[in-house]
Design a protein around this motif. Structure first.
Motif, short mmCIF file in Angstrom:
data_model
loop_
_atom_site.label_atom_id
_atom_site.label_comp_id
_atom_site.label_asym_id
_atom_site.label_seq_id
_atom_site.Cartn_x
_atom_site.Cartn_y
_atom_site.Cartn_z
N LEU A 180 68.94 10.51 37.23
CA LEU A 180 70.30 10.55 37.77
C LEU A 180 71.17 9.51 37.05
N PRO A 181 72.50 9.67 37.08
CA PRO A 181 73.34 8.65 36.46
C PRO A 181 73.40 7.37 37.31
N THR A 182 73.69 6.26 36.65
CA THR A 182 73.78 4.97 37.35
C THR A 182 75.22 4.44 37.24
N PRO A 183 75.96 4.38 38.33
CA PRO A 183 77.30 3.78 38.27
C PRO A 183 77.20 2.33 37.75
N SER A 184 78.05 1.98 36.81
CA SER A 184 77.84 0.74 36.05
C SER A 184 78.03 -0.53 36.89
N GLU A 185 78.77 -0.44 38.01
CA GLU A 185 79.02 -1.67 38.77
C GLU A 185 77.97 -1.90 39.88
N LEU A 186 76.97 -1.05 39.95
CA LEU A 186 75.96 -1.22 41.02
C LEU A 186 75.00 -2.36 40.72
N TYR A 187 74.81 -3.23 41.70
CA TYR A 187 73.84 -4.33 41.60
C TYR A 187 72.94 -4.30 42.83
N ALA A 188 71.69 -4.66 42.62
CA ALA A 188 70.75 -4.72 43.75
C ALA A 188 70.45 -6.17 44.10
N THR A 189 70.29 -6.41 45.39
CA THR A 189 69.76 -7.70 45.86
C THR A 189 68.44 -7.39 46.54
N ILE A 190 67.43 -8.20 46.25
CA ILE A 190 66.11 -7.99 46.86
C ILE A 190 65.69 -9.28 47.53
N ILE A 191 65.20 -9.18 48.76
CA ILE A 191 64.55 -10.34 49.37
C ILE A 191 63.12 -9.93 49.68
N HIS A 192 62.19 -10.77 49.22
CA HIS A 192 60.77 -10.44 49.37
C HIS A 192 60.08 -11.52 50.20
N PRO A 193 59.90 -11.28 51.50
CA PRO A 193 59.13 -12.24 52.29
C PRO A 193 57.68 -12.22 51.82
N GLN A 194 57.07 -13.39 51.72
CA GLN A 194 55.73 -13.47 51.13
C GLN A 194 54.65 -13.08 52.13
N ILE A 195 54.76 -11.85 52.61
CA ILE A 195 53.68 -11.30 53.42
C ILE A 195 53.28 -9.99 52.75
N GLU A 196 52.02 -9.62 52.89
CA GLU A 196 51.58 -8.39 52.23
C GLU A 196 51.63 -7.23 53.20
N ASN A 249 59.73 -20.19 59.26
CA ASN A 249 58.61 -20.65 58.45
C ASN A 249 58.07 -19.49 57.58
N ILE A 250 58.98 -18.87 56.85
CA ILE A 250 58.58 -17.72 56.02
C ILE A 250 58.97 -18.01 54.59
N LYS A 251 57.99 -17.92 53.71
CA LYS A 251 58.30 -18.10 52.28
C LYS A 251 58.86 -16.79 51.74
N PHE A 252 59.80 -16.89 50.81
CA PHE A 252 60.39 -15.67 50.28
C PHE A 252 60.89 -15.88 48.86
N ASN A 253 61.10 -14.78 48.16
CA ASN A 253 61.78 -14.80 46.86
C ASN A 253 62.99 -13.88 46.96
N THR A 254 64.01 -14.20 46.21
CA THR A 254 65.15 -13.27 46.13
C THR A 254 65.49 -12.99 44.67
N TYR A 255 66.08 -11.84 44.44
CA TYR A 255 66.51 -11.46 43.09
C TYR A 255 67.84 -10.72 43.19
N VAL A 256 68.67 -10.92 42.20
CA VAL A 256 69.85 -10.06 42.04
C VAL A 256 69.66 -9.35 40.70
N SER A 257 69.85 -8.06 40.70
CA SER A 257 69.54 -7.29 39.49
C SER A 257 70.56 -6.20 39.23
#
Ligand code: HSE
Length: 307
Positions: free
Chosen positions: A162-178, A288-296
């Motif tokens: 599918l096409p990707t609109p050029s201004e779209l950005y994702a934010t991800i938050i990943h709590p460190q639980i499996e 008390n939750i460890k997490f990582n975040t990313y903007v992509s």
């Protein structure tokens, strides 16, 4: 060419209304893999760094996907695979898909590309099947093709880029639980009411339309999941708070990334995506939750050769 080093990106599957069929590819997070052609037939996983995962070929998603690819070809060569994991297993951002897709992509390159990227999906899916006990291509497709992908059919693998609109950005938050995909699939009901199905396929079709027409307002209205999210979100700590702050910070939409526990948001522009990240982090910081975040930015390239 005897050896190849590649970057296998993380991906977001489902994208709210597209359970098992929709996905998109991320840019900053991914695994690295080295694939080596040898004169001994068969597939050997020689090294895994960063995660405690099986080296036995038949128990490893990359090994199973690679074997499926080789079984379809008449080649005297074998392959060694080294995996440098940056994507945690059970994170919801396509860890097993990155390894499966990376293995088949690398081998295909070393064999002179007998298959297209799209054709490799059928083999990469075998790794996903081992990981989750179910057949789904919504992570391996964007990992291989980049951008947004839609899986029309899993059986004779019909995937649409599918096409990707050029201004779209994702934010991800990943709590460190499996959260294992097999477990978060096991909570899902097998039947859904017709009224919910109608809402869901209306949203999915509208989201696809929004991607084609760069209609950010339509994308925003369509990022709604009335079927899976209500069942899975109780497995994710502070899901409702995270989603609320993301939307208040200006995100177009937010939901569970793949089978969780990561949560994604899509925004128009990097600045808004960064604000969303800041607000999401504030939810977890006092806990008390460890997490990582990313903007992509949405990664429109997919897997790539780095050496
Ligand atoms: N569509 C799959 C699921 C993705 O949600 O179970 C797994 O990451």
């Amino acid at each position: 060419m005897k050896e190849i080093k590649l970057f296998a990106p993380a991906t977001v599957a489902n994208v709210s209304c597209g359970f098992d069929v929709l996905g998109f590819c991320l840019e900053p997070i991914g695994d690295e893999m080295i694939i080596r052609k040898t004169d001994h037939p068969g597939v050997r996983i020689t090294k895994i760094v960063g995660q405690d995962l099986p080296l036995v070929t038949k128990e490893n998603v990359a090994g199973v996907a690679a074997e499926a690819l080789l079984a379809s070809l008449d080649t005297p060569y074998g392959f060694e695979i080294e995996i440098y994991k940056n994507i945690k297993a059970g994170s919801g951002i396509g860890s097993s898909a990155a390894s499966s897709a990376g293995a088949v992509f690398g081998i295909n390159e070393l064999l002179g590309r007998p298959y297209t990227r799209k054709e490799l999906i059928q083999f990469a899916m075998k790794g996903e099947e081992l990981a989750s006990g179910a057949i789904h291509a919504d992570n391996v497709s964007p990992a291989l093709l980049g951008g947004f992908t839609l899986v029309r059919c899993n059986k004779e693998v019909d995937v649409i880029a599918l096409p990707t609109p050029s201004e779209l950005y994702a934010t991800i938050i990943h709590p460190q639980i499996e959260l294992r995909t097999a477990d978060s699939r096991s909570v899902l009901k097998k039947n859904i009411p017709l009224s919910k199905a109608i809402e869901q396929w209306g949203n999915l079709a509208a989201l696809v339309s929004g991607l084609y027409t760069n209609d950010y307002a339509l994308i925003s209205r369509s990022l709604v999941d009335v079927i899976i999210e209500p069942e899975r979100s109780p497995l994710i700590p502070f899901f409702n708070d995270l989603k609320d702050v993301a939307l208040k910070a200006g995100a177009l939409g937010s939901g569970i990334s793949g089978s969780g526990p990561s949560i994604y948001a899509l925004s128009r522009g990097e600045e808004t995506a960064e604000k969303v990240r800041e607000q999401m982090e504030k939810v977890f910081q006092p806990m008390n939750i460890k997490f990582n975040t990313y903007v992509s930015k949405i990664n429109t390239e997919g897997i790539k050769i780095i050496e």
